[in-house]
Design a protein around this motif. Structure first.
Motif, PDB file in Angstrom:
ATOM      1  N   VAL A  24      58.940 -36.627  57.636  1.00 27.98           N
ATOM      2  CA  VAL A  24      58.181 -37.368  58.650  1.00 27.98           C
ATOM      3  C   VAL A  24      58.830 -38.724  58.909  1.00 27.98           C
ATOM      4  CG1 VAL A  24      55.993 -38.538  59.115  1.00 27.98           C
ATOM      5  CG2 VAL A  24      55.988 -36.223  58.200  1.00 27.98           C
ATOM      6  N   THR A  25      59.232 -39.404  57.835  1.00 29.16           N
ATOM      7  CA  THR A  25      59.857 -40.719  57.980  1.00 29.16           C
ATOM      8  C   THR A  25      61.177 -40.620  58.724  1.00 29.16           C
ATOM      9  OG1 THR A  25      58.843 -41.464  55.904  1.00 29.16           O
ATOM     10  CG2 THR A  25      60.711 -42.727  56.735  1.00 29.16           C
ATOM     11  N   ALA A  26      62.013 -39.660  58.336  1.00 30.26           N
ATOM     12  CA  ALA A  26      63.337 -39.521  58.956  1.00 30.26           C
ATOM     13  C   ALA A  26      63.220 -39.230  60.453  1.00 30.26           C
ATOM     14  CB  ALA A  26      64.122 -38.416  58.258  1.00 30.26           C
ATOM     15  N   ILE A  27      62.346 -38.309  60.820  1.00 26.82           N
ATOM     16  CA  ILE A  27      62.167 -37.959  62.230  1.00 26.82           C
ATOM     17  C   ILE A  27      61.620 -39.156  63.011  1.00 26.82           C
ATOM     18  CG2 ILE A  27      60.852 -36.527  63.850  1.00 26.82           C
ATOM     19  CD1 ILE A  27      60.966 -34.278  61.766  1.00 26.82           C
ATOM     20  N   SER A  28      60.611 -39.792  62.462  1.00 20.67           N
ATOM     21  CA  SER A  28      59.957 -40.909  63.162  1.00 20.67           C
ATOM     22  C   SER A  28      60.894 -42.096  63.315  1.00 20.67           C
ATOM     23  CB  SER A  28      58.695 -41.329  62.412  1.00 20.67           C
ATOM     24  OG  SER A  28      57.798 -40.253  62.285  1.00 20.67           O
ATOM     25  N   VAL A  29      61.633 -42.428  62.268  1.00 24.17           N
ATOM     26  CA  VAL A  29      62.551 -43.567  62.337  1.00 24.17           C
ATOM     27  C   VAL A  29      63.705 -43.271  63.283  1.00 24.17           C
ATOM     28  CG1 VAL A  29      64.207 -44.946  61.008  1.00 24.17           C
ATOM     29  CG2 VAL A  29      61.941 -44.480  60.070  1.00 24.17           C
ATOM     30  N   ALA A  30      64.218 -42.042  63.259  1.00 24.94           N
ATOM     31  CA  ALA A  30      65.326 -41.682  64.148  1.00 24.94           C
ATOM     32  C   ALA A  30      64.909 -41.770  65.615  1.00 24.94           C
ATOM     33  CB  ALA A  30      65.827 -40.279  63.816  1.00 24.94           C
ATOM     34  N   ILE A  31      63.813 -41.108  65.960  1.00 20.47           N
ATOM     35  CA  ILE A  31      63.339 -41.125  67.346  1.00 20.47           C
ATOM     36  C   ILE A  31      62.883 -42.533  67.733  1.00 20.47           C
ATOM     37  CG2 ILE A  31      61.610 -40.230  68.956  1.00 20.47           C
ATOM     38  CD1 ILE A  31      61.610 -37.640  67.359  1.00 20.47           C
ATOM     39  N   GLY A  32      62.153 -43.183  66.836  1.00 23.86           N
ATOM     40  CA  GLY A  32      61.659 -44.528  67.123  1.00 23.86           C
ATOM     41  C   GLY A  32      62.771 -45.534  67.312  1.00 23.86           C
ATOM     42  N   ALA A  91      51.710 -36.384  64.003  1.00 18.25           N
ATOM     43  CA  ALA A  91      52.092 -37.486  63.123  1.00 18.25           C
ATOM     44  C   ALA A  91      53.456 -38.041  63.503  1.00 18.25           C
ATOM     45  CB  ALA A  91      52.101 -37.010  61.669  1.00 18.25           C
ATOM     46  N   CYS A  92      54.412 -37.149  63.770  1.00 12.02           N
ATOM     47  CA  CYS A  92      55.759 -37.593  64.135  1.00 12.02           C
ATOM     48  C   CYS A  92      55.763 -38.320  65.480  1.00 12.02           C
ATOM     49  CB  CYS A  92      56.716 -36.398  64.177  1.00 12.02           C
ATOM     50  SG  CYS A  92      57.124 -35.730  62.543  1.00 12.02           S
ATOM     51  N   SER A  96      56.647 -42.194  65.702  1.00 12.17           N
ATOM     52  CA  SER A  96      57.842 -42.514  66.487  1.00 12.17           C
ATOM     53  C   SER A  96      57.556 -43.631  67.479  1.00 12.17           C
ATOM     54  CB  SER A  96      58.338 -41.272  67.224  1.00 12.17           C
ATOM     55  OG  SER A  96      58.791 -40.287  66.320  1.00 12.17           O
ATOM     56  N   LEU A  97      56.435 -43.541  68.186  1.00 15.73           N
ATOM     57  CA  LEU A  97      56.065 -44.591  69.132  1.00 15.73           C
ATOM     58  C   LEU A  97      55.735 -45.892  68.410  1.00 15.73           C
ATOM     59  CD1 LEU A  97      53.900 -42.511  71.640  1.00 15.73           C
ATOM     60  CD2 LEU A  97      56.160 -43.500  72.047  1.00 15.73           C
ATOM     61  N   TYR A  98      55.066 -45.764  67.273  1.00 16.39           N
ATOM     62  CA  TYR A  98      54.742 -46.926  66.447  1.00 16.39           C
ATOM     63  C   TYR A  98      56.031 -47.626  66.002  1.00 16.39           C
ATOM     64  CZ  TYR A  98      52.928 -49.384  62.273  1.00 16.39           C
ATOM     65  OH  TYR A  98      52.606 -50.319  61.320  1.00 16.39           O
ATOM     66  N   ALA A 153      61.980 -49.426  58.439  1.00 20.70           N
ATOM     67  CA  ALA A 153      62.104 -48.048  57.956  1.00 20.70           C
ATOM     68  C   ALA A 153      61.319 -47.853  56.656  1.00 20.70           C
ATOM     69  CB  ALA A 153      63.574 -47.696  57.748  1.00 20.70           C
ATOM     70  N   LEU A 154      61.415 -48.829  55.753  1.00 21.56           N
ATOM     71  CA  LEU A 154      60.661 -48.734  54.499  1.00 21.56           C
ATOM     72  C   LEU A 154      59.157 -48.806  54.771  1.00 21.56           C
ATOM     73  CD1 LEU A 154      62.863 -51.028  52.212  1.00 21.56           C
ATOM     74  CD2 LEU A 154      62.673 -48.537  52.127  1.00 21.56           C
ATOM     75  N   GLY A 155      58.764 -49.644  55.724  1.00 20.24           N
ATOM     76  CA  GLY A 155      57.354 -49.742  56.080  1.00 20.24           C
ATOM     77  C   GLY A 155      56.813 -48.449  56.662  1.00 20.24           C
ATOM     78  N   VAL A 156      57.601 -47.800  57.508  1.00 17.66           N
ATOM     79  CA  VAL A 156      57.185 -46.523  58.100  1.00 17.66           C
ATOM     80  C   VAL A 156      57.039 -45.462  57.016  1.00 17.66           C
ATOM     81  CG1 VAL A 156      57.887 -44.650  59.638  1.00 17.66           C
ATOM     82  CG2 VAL A 156      58.165 -47.022  60.364  1.00 17.66           C
TER      83      VAL A 156
END
Length: 217
Positions: A24-32, A91-92, A96-98, A153-156
């Protein structure tokens, strides 16, 4: 003598939860990050007046608590749009938007840190806007923005613990399930914390390494 009901299967269950957290973190941080870079550049190029609608949109994601965003997004998708989308996807999307909302500010600050004289010199040498951004602005801005991006990234990664509200069994939710079953909260929370440390430590050290290396260039 130390005694616990924790089994190998339980450790595997926690490891799977940690895997979901990482995914979840990797996908969200990459897209975000991709969206954040685009939003940050657009805000710089359009200026404060013309980018006001985008700024307002991003402020929504920065201002509303993530837990509320997840609940509202899940309800909107299921009850209003009536779409069959998994909690993982919701969630992703929300994360991602966040992430993009905060990343856009980091990018904007990094670009603003590049002296105007440097950019004028690049354009006077015949560089196009794209060349200026690629070879001058982005390398310099990255050095400024990297520490903040690492923190984001750590926060996400830690905020991903909230995705349990959309029925995603990540690391913390897996721990809560085992606590309910085994009634060993201290041990399980210590193991959960150890998993989070193992996940986050390499990223934090890598960021510190890059920051130290660039500062010596």
């Amino acid at each position: 003598m130390f005694d616990t009901a924790l089994t190998t299967a339980d450790f595997i269950f926690l490891a799977k939860g940690a895997g979901i957290t990482i995914l979840v973190t990797a996908i969200s941080v990459a897209i975000g990050t991709i969206l954040g870079i685009a939003f940050g550049v657009i805000r710089i190029q359009l200026g404060p007046v013309f980018s006001a609608p985008l700024t307002f949109f991003l402020d929504i994601f920065r201002s509303i608590p993530l837990l509320i965003q997840l609940v509202l997004a899940n309800a909107f998708v299921g009850m209003v749009l009536q779409l069959q989308i998994s909690g993982f996807t919701v969630a992703c999307l929300v994360l991602s938007l966040y992430t993009s909302a905060y990343c856009a500010e980091i990018v904007r600050g990094g670009i603003d840190s590049v002296p105007v004289t440097v950019r004028r010199a690049a354009r006077s040498l015949g560089m196009t806007w794209g060349q200026d951004m690629r070879y001058i602005v982005m390398p310099l801005a990255t050095r400024v923005a990297l520490p903040s991006w690492i923190g984001l990234a750590l926060g996400v990664m830690k905020d991903s613990a909230l995705v349990y509200v959309v029925q995603v069994t990540e690391l913390l939710k897996s721990t809560q399930i085992l606590i309910t079953r085994l009634q060993e909260p201290m041990l399980l929370l210590l193991i959960c914390g150890a998993f989070y440390f193992i996940i986050s430590f390499p990223l934090a050290r890598f960021g510190g390494y890059l920051e130290k290396r660039w500062s010596n260039d």
